[in-house]
Design a protein around this motif. Structure first.
Motif, PDB file in Angstrom:
ATOM      1  N   THR A  85      19.454  29.115  77.564  1.00  0.00           N
ATOM      2  CA  THR A  85      19.850  29.197  76.151  1.00  0.00           C
ATOM      3  C   THR A  85      19.060  30.248  75.380  1.00  0.00           C
ATOM      4  O   THR A  85      19.104  30.269  74.144  1.00  0.00           O
ATOM      5  N   ASP A  86      18.353  31.112  76.084  1.00  0.00           N
ATOM      6  CA  ASP A  86      17.532  32.124  75.409  1.00  0.00           C
ATOM      7  C   ASP A  86      18.389  32.976  74.461  1.00  0.00           C
ATOM      8  O   ASP A  86      19.422  33.524  74.851  1.00  0.00           O
ATOM      9  N   GLY A  87      17.952  33.096  73.211  1.00  0.00           N
ATOM     10  CA  GLY A  87      18.629  33.937  72.234  1.00  0.00           C
ATOM     11  C   GLY A  87      19.897  33.352  71.652  1.00  0.00           C
ATOM     12  O   GLY A  87      20.549  33.990  70.827  1.00  0.00           O
ATOM     13  N   LEU A  88      20.252  32.124  72.050  1.00  0.00           N
ATOM     14  CA  LEU A  88      21.502  31.531  71.573  1.00  0.00           C
ATOM     15  C   LEU A  88      21.486  31.316  70.061  1.00  0.00           C
ATOM     16  O   LEU A  88      22.481  31.577  69.377  1.00  0.00           O
ATOM     17  N   ASP A  89      20.365  30.848  69.528  1.00  0.00           N
ATOM     18  CA  ASP A  89      20.274  30.617  68.088  1.00  0.00           C
ATOM     19  C   ASP A  89      20.447  31.910  67.286  1.00  0.00           C
ATOM     20  O   ASP A  89      21.069  31.914  66.223  1.00  0.00           O
ATOM     21  N   LYS A  90      19.920  33.023  67.804  1.00  0.00           N
ATOM     22  CA  LYS A  90      20.049  34.317  67.122  1.00  0.00           C
ATOM     23  C   LYS A  90      21.516  34.760  67.093  1.00  0.00           C
ATOM     24  O   LYS A  90      22.014  35.249  66.072  1.00  0.00           O
ATOM     25  N   GLU A  91      22.232  34.570  68.200  1.00  0.00           N
ATOM     26  CA  GLU A  91      23.645  34.948  68.260  1.00  0.00           C
ATOM     27  C   GLU A  91      24.482  34.112  67.292  1.00  0.00           C
ATOM     28  O   GLU A  91      25.386  34.632  66.628  1.00  0.00           O
ATOM     29  N   ILE A  92      24.180  32.827  67.227  1.00  0.00           N
ATOM     30  CA  ILE A  92      24.925  31.947  66.321  1.00  0.00           C
ATOM     31  C   ILE A  92      24.659  32.333  64.873  1.00  0.00           C
ATOM     32  O   ILE A  92      25.566  32.338  64.038  1.00  0.00           O
ATOM     33  N   LYS A  93      23.430  32.650  64.584  1.00  0.00           N
ATOM     34  CA  LYS A  93      23.069  33.060  63.218  1.00  0.00           C
ATOM     35  C   LYS A  93      23.839  34.317  62.808  1.00  0.00           C
ATOM     36  O   LYS A  93      24.363  34.413  61.696  1.00  0.00           O
ATOM     37  N   GLU A  94      23.940  35.278  63.726  1.00  0.00           N
ATOM     38  CA  GLU A  94      24.687  36.501  63.440  1.00  0.00           C
ATOM     39  C   GLU A  94      26.176  36.206  63.260  1.00  0.00           C
ATOM     40  O   GLU A  94      26.841  36.804  62.408  1.00  0.00           O
ATOM     41  N   PHE A  95      26.691  35.268  64.054  1.00  0.00           N
ATOM     42  CA  PHE A  95      28.104  34.900  63.953  1.00  0.00           C
ATOM     43  C   PHE A  95      28.401  34.237  62.608  1.00  0.00           C
ATOM     44  O   PHE A  95      29.381  34.588  61.929  1.00  0.00           O
ATOM     45  N   VAL A  96      27.558  33.276  62.229  1.00  0.00           N
ATOM     46  CA  VAL A  96      27.785  32.554  60.971  1.00  0.00           C
ATOM     47  C   VAL A  96      27.666  33.495  59.774  1.00  0.00           C
ATOM     48  O   VAL A  96      28.468  33.429  58.824  1.00  0.00           O
ATOM     49  N   MET A  97      26.696  34.399  59.812  1.00  0.00           N
ATOM     50  CA  MET A  97      26.455  35.282  58.664  1.00  0.00           C
ATOM     51  C   MET A  97      27.247  36.570  58.738  1.00  0.00           C
ATOM     52  O   MET A  97      26.878  37.571  58.120  1.00  0.00           O
ATOM     53  N   ASN A  98      28.348  36.555  59.453  1.00  0.00           N
ATOM     54  CA  ASN A  98      29.220  37.725  59.507  1.00  0.00           C
ATOM     55  C   ASN A  98      30.244  37.656  58.363  1.00  0.00           C
ATOM     56  O   ASN A  98      30.739  36.586  58.018  1.00  0.00           O
ATOM     57  N   PHE A  99      30.541  38.792  57.785  1.00  0.00           N
ATOM     58  CA  PHE A  99      31.542  38.886  56.713  1.00  0.00           C
ATOM     59  C   PHE A  99      32.598  39.903  57.149  1.00  0.00           C
ATOM     60  O   PHE A  99      32.718  40.990  56.598  1.00  0.00           O
ATOM     61  N   GLY A 100      33.365  39.516  58.190  1.00  0.00           N
ATOM     62  CA  GLY A 100      34.349  40.435  58.746  1.00  0.00           C
ATOM     63  C   GLY A 100      35.562  40.638  57.871  1.00  0.00           C
ATOM     64  O   GLY A 100      36.129  41.733  57.809  1.00  0.00           O
ATOM     65  N   ASP A 101      35.979  39.588  57.174  1.00  0.00           N
ATOM     66  CA  ASP A 101      37.153  39.676  56.298  1.00  0.00           C
ATOM     67  C   ASP A 101      36.991  38.691  55.144  1.00  0.00           C
ATOM     68  O   ASP A 101      37.721  37.712  55.036  1.00  0.00           O
ATOM     69  N   PRO A 102      36.024  38.927  54.252  1.00  0.00           N
ATOM     70  CA  PRO A 102      35.739  37.959  53.189  1.00  0.00           C
ATOM     71  C   PRO A 102      36.724  38.067  52.028  1.00  0.00           C
ATOM     72  O   PRO A 102      37.223  39.145  51.717  1.00  0.00           O
ATOM     73  N   ASP A 103      37.006  36.918  51.400  1.00  0.00           N
ATOM     74  CA  ASP A 103      37.765  36.934  50.154  1.00  0.00           C
ATOM     75  C   ASP A 103      36.766  37.127  49.011  1.00  0.00           C
ATOM     76  O   ASP A 103      35.565  37.303  49.229  1.00  0.00           O
ATOM     77  N   GLN A 104      37.270  37.075  47.770  1.00  0.00           N
ATOM     78  CA  GLN A 104      36.396  37.341  46.643  1.00  0.00           C
ATOM     79  C   GLN A 104      35.274  36.313  46.523  1.00  0.00           C
ATOM     80  O   GLN A 104      34.125  36.656  46.216  1.00  0.00           O
TER      81      GLN A 104
END
Length: 210
Positions: A85-104
């Protein structure tokens, strides 16, 4: 005739000792704190009513971070095989904090983030649309070890707690130590989680061996 000297009794009066031992036992029973296992503090979903099935949720695949654990305790994370599970938390954090197509509303969320989180936020169109859409899915197998399941779940929660903590200027450990006993602590907890739900989906385990 000379008087005989009385011999002192060599028997020990054990009655009072038994009383003392009993009092000591009561004392230790009253004052000793016995630790108890609390288990996992997850809220289980309510039982599904067969006459009223839940609505189907149409979720875009890019908004689901998929973690599969097979019966050999091997991981498949976003279709990428790994054995730890090395680095799994970092990947999840990047996924959650992504703004690929945000609304207003979620652009306002992005603009309200502190610099430390704003610097970590991505705009990858292939990842999640925004934190309100991001879901982390964990699926296990009947043979998956309980230890690995807990390790993965802890990594997922760690990612979220780091986000919440950085949002209010705390460390992850400090944020997790907060409680709702005081208004100030509750306000910090709510402000950290506002518009960033801890969306973790735990699927029913597969019965097969893979």
């Amino acid at each position: 005739m000379p008087r005989k000297k009385s011999r002192m009794s060599q028997e020990v009066n054990a009655g009072s000792m038994a009383d003392i031992a009993f009092l000591l036992l009561i004392f230790f029973l009253v004052t000793t704190t016995i630790a108890s296992d609390k288990g996992i503090t997850n809220v289980l979903p309510p039982k599904i009513d067969p006459n009223n099935p839940p609505p189907e949720i149409d979720k875009n695949e890019r908004n689901i971070f998929k973690i599969l654990i097979n019966s050999n305790d091997q991981l498949l994370v976003e279709d990428d095989f790994r054995d730890n599970t090395d680095g799994l938390d970092k990947e999840i954090k990047e996924f959650v904090m992504n703004f690929g197509d945000p609304d207003q509303e979620n652009m306002d969320l992005y603009n309200s983030l502190p610099p430390v989180l704003k610097a970590q936020a991505n705009r990858d169109p292939e990842s999640s649309d925004h934190p309100n859409e991001a879901v982390v899915s964990i699926k296990t197998n009947r043979g998956t070890s309980y230890d690995l399941y807990l390790e993965v779940l802890d990594k997922v929660k760690k990612a979220y707690y780091e986000i919440y903590a950085e949002r209010v200027g705390l460390t992850a450990d400090e944020y997790r130590a907060l409680s709702s006993r005081t208004a100030a602590e509750k306000e910090l907890m709510d402000r950290g989680k506002e518009n960033i739900p801890m969306a973790i989906s735990i699927a029913e385990p597969d019965k097969g061996g893979e």
